[in-house]
Design a protein around this motif. Structure first.
Motif, mmCIF file in Angstrom:
data_model
loop_
_atom_site.group_PDB
_atom_site.id
_atom_site.type_symbol
_atom_site.label_atom_id
_atom_site.label_comp_id
_atom_site.label_asym_id
_atom_site.label_seq_id
_atom_site.Cartn_x
_atom_site.Cartn_y
_atom_site.Cartn_z
ATOM 1 N N LEU A 65 3.145 13.476 -15.435
ATOM 2 C CA LEU A 65 4.280 13.699 -14.543
ATOM 3 C C LEU A 65 4.027 14.870 -13.596
ATOM 4 N N ASP A 66 3.387 15.928 -14.101
ATOM 5 C CA ASP A 66 3.126 17.107 -13.270
ATOM 6 C C ASP A 66 2.079 16.836 -12.193
ATOM 7 N N TRP A 67 1.038 16.054 -12.530
ATOM 8 C CA TRP A 67 -0.082 15.852 -11.609
ATOM 9 C C TRP A 67 0.065 14.613 -10.741
ATOM 10 N N MET A 68 1.016 13.728 -11.062
ATOM 11 C CA MET A 68 1.250 12.544 -10.237
ATOM 12 C C MET A 68 1.572 12.943 -8.799
ATOM 13 N N GLY A 69 2.418 13.958 -8.629
ATOM 14 C CA GLY A 69 2.829 14.393 -7.297
ATOM 15 C C GLY A 69 1.680 14.907 -6.444
ATOM 16 N N PRO A 70 0.865 15.839 -6.954
ATOM 17 C CA PRO A 70 -0.269 16.312 -6.145
ATOM 18 C C PRO A 70 -1.245 15.203 -5.735
ATOM 19 N N PHE A 71 -1.507 14.250 -6.658
ATOM 20 C CA PHE A 71 -2.405 13.147 -6.299
ATOM 21 C C PHE A 71 -1.760 12.264 -5.225
ATOM 22 N N HIS A 72 -0.465 12.007 -5.361
ATOM 23 C CA HIS A 72 0.240 11.221 -4.351
ATOM 24 C C HIS A 72 0.176 11.905 -2.991
ATOM 25 N N ASP A 73 0.485 13.218 -2.987
ATOM 26 C CA ASP A 73 0.525 13.944 -1.721
ATOM 27 C C ASP A 73 -0.854 14.063 -1.074
ATOM 28 N N ALA A 74 -1.902 14.127 -1.910
ATOM 29 C CA ALA A 74 -3.258 14.239 -1.371
ATOM 30 C C ALA A 74 -3.754 12.928 -0.786
ATOM 31 N N THR A 75 -3.354 11.811 -1.392
ATOM 32 C CA THR A 75 -3.913 10.519 -0.980
ATOM 33 C C THR A 75 -3.052 9.758 0.018
ATOM 34 N N LYS A 76 -1.741 10.001 0.058
ATOM 35 C CA LYS A 76 -0.909 9.215 0.970
ATOM 36 C C LYS A 76 -1.339 9.335 2.427
ATOM 37 N N PRO A 77 -1.704 10.529 2.922
ATOM 38 C CA PRO A 77 -2.188 10.592 4.305
ATOM 39 C C PRO A 77 -3.429 9.736 4.553
ATOM 40 N N VAL A 78 -4.282 9.602 3.551
ATOM 41 C CA VAL A 78 -5.470 8.751 3.694
ATOM 42 C C VAL A 78 -5.045 7.290 3.821
ATOM 43 N N LEU A 101 -5.582 4.781 6.888
ATOM 44 C CA LEU A 101 -6.222 3.484 6.645
ATOM 45 C C LEU A 101 -5.373 2.353 7.214
ATOM 46 N N TYR A 102 -4.066 2.362 6.935
ATOM 47 C CA TYR A 102 -3.203 1.275 7.407
ATOM 48 C C TYR A 102 -3.163 1.224 8.933
ATOM 49 N N LYS A 103 -3.116 2.383 9.568
ATOM 50 C CA LYS A 103 -3.116 2.420 11.037
ATOM 51 C C LYS A 103 -4.405 1.828 11.605
ATOM 52 N N GLU A 104 -5.529 2.109 10.958
ATOM 53 C CA GLU A 104 -6.802 1.559 11.410
ATOM 54 C C GLU A 104 -6.849 0.044 11.246
ATOM 55 N N VAL A 105 -6.249 -0.445 10.162
ATOM 56 C CA VAL A 105 -6.169 -1.895 9.947
ATOM 57 C C VAL A 105 -5.266 -2.536 10.990
#
Length: 348
Positions: A278-291, A295-299
């Motif tokens: 629960l504690d680390w889900m947020g940092p991983f989400h925040d780090a990867t969502k911009p990627v 990616l979606y914009k490039e597609v």
């Protein structure tokens, strides 16, 4: 057709209970289905259709490995196995299951055989969505439809043989005959779908390209490798790093959250694991969502499609691809994986 609520959104879903195989067979009883290409999706879809009692032929370039594979699977030269142009000529429904690059290459050879009333079927929206780049522009007097199984052709066939189904999306790009809906649903049931959910060609390819580059392949490999490297750099053995990174995920946890959901996993693990997840889900989400947003914009812009087309057009593409895949195969993580898989109880 049922209306199901997913996350508060109503979606059209068709199940095998409301559209049984017998109905699909009746809809397509006068059709000849040509499966063009015998690589990734071709074998699974064609064999499932054949086993389900549909009239199926295969079109493939003669003399190659995939032609020999088709023969080995029981397709008979001159009876159910033909060169591509001949198969398209004979069929009323053409399942265009070549790779995206091969679809572009073969299109000029087959488009004249797509006569009025036929159906052109895809399992990927690439060729139609990016038609200004691919040149795949169908005649206006044929149906253009899509069934996209949410998994590999190998999985589709394996699950069919186990009596299960792999969920698929379906779409209609062009309904010239006013029979496109019945045709596409009957084909979706025939190839072994568990249930079918509605989409369109654009959304199918956008989600597919994002998924392949994201959680299905690109992102998952990147995440696994990053964790494996950190463990190795901090003194953990290859076996420990691999088991903690890959083996526990794929062999223990994935089957459980595939069956019950990640929410169930969170509720049924140790309190230590719960707190950390629960504690680390947020940092991983925040780090990867911009990627993922990038990616979606490039597609959506078509840039990702153009890169794929350009890469496949290079004379040295096959050699370059082979070298990249070789490097992945020979990486320490996947060499360790090969040893660990051999040590699994079912292999001893």
């Amino acid at each position: 057709m049922a209306i199901m609520k997913f996350g508060g959104v109503d979606e059209k879903v068709i199940t095998r209970e409301e559209f049984p195989l017998k109905k699909a067979q009746e809809v397509l009883k006068n059709e000849t289905i040509a499966v063009i290409g015998y690589g990734i999706q071709g074998p699974g879809q064609s064999l499932n259709l054949r086993d389900n009692g549909f009239r199926v032929i295969v079109g493939q370039r003669k003399g190659g490995k995939t032609w020999d594979k088709a023969v080995a699977d029981g397709w008979m030269t001159g009876e159910t196995l033909f060169e591509i142009e001949e198969a398209v000529k004979r069929a009323t429904i053409i399942q265009y299951l070549l790779s995206d690059a091969a679809q572009i290459e073969v299109w000029p050879r087959i488009k004249s055989y797509l006569t009025a009333g036929k159906a052109l079927y895809f399992s990927h929206g690439f060729g139609i969505t990016y038609r200004e780049k691919t040149g795949i522009v169908p005649p206006t007097d044929i149906d253009v439809i899509l069934v996209a199984p949410k998994g590999s052709g190998t999985s589709l066939r394996r699950m069919f043989l186990e009596g299960r189904g792999l969920n698929s999306s379906y779409a209609i790009f062009q309904d010239a005959t006013r029979k496109a809906l019945e045709r596409v649903i009957a084909l979706g049931i025939g190839v072994g779908s568990g249930y079918l959910f509605e989409t369109d060609f654009k959304h199918e390819v956008y989600s597919d390209l994002t998924g392949e580059r994201g959680t299905l392949m690109g992102a998952i490999q990147g995440l696994l490798l990053a964790q494996y490297e950190v463990l190795r750099e901090n003194g953990h053995t290859p076996s420990e790093a691999f088991n903690e990174t890959v083996e526990e995920l794929t062999q223990s946890l994935m089957p459980l959250f595939a069956e019950n959901g990640m929410d169930w996993m969170y509720a049924n693990c140790s309190t230590t694991a719960q707190r950390g997840a629960l504690d680390w889900m947020g940092p991983f989400h925040d780090a990867t969502k911009p990627v993922f947003e990038k990616l979606y914009k490039e597609v959506a812009s078509g840039n990702e499609a153009q890169r794929s087309i350009d890469a496949n057009s290079k004379l040295d593409y096959r050699e370059s691809l082979t070298n990249e895949l070789k490097a992945l195969h020979e990486s320490e993580m996947w060499q360790v994986g090969a040893v660990v898989r051999k040590l699994r109880p079912e292999n001893n």
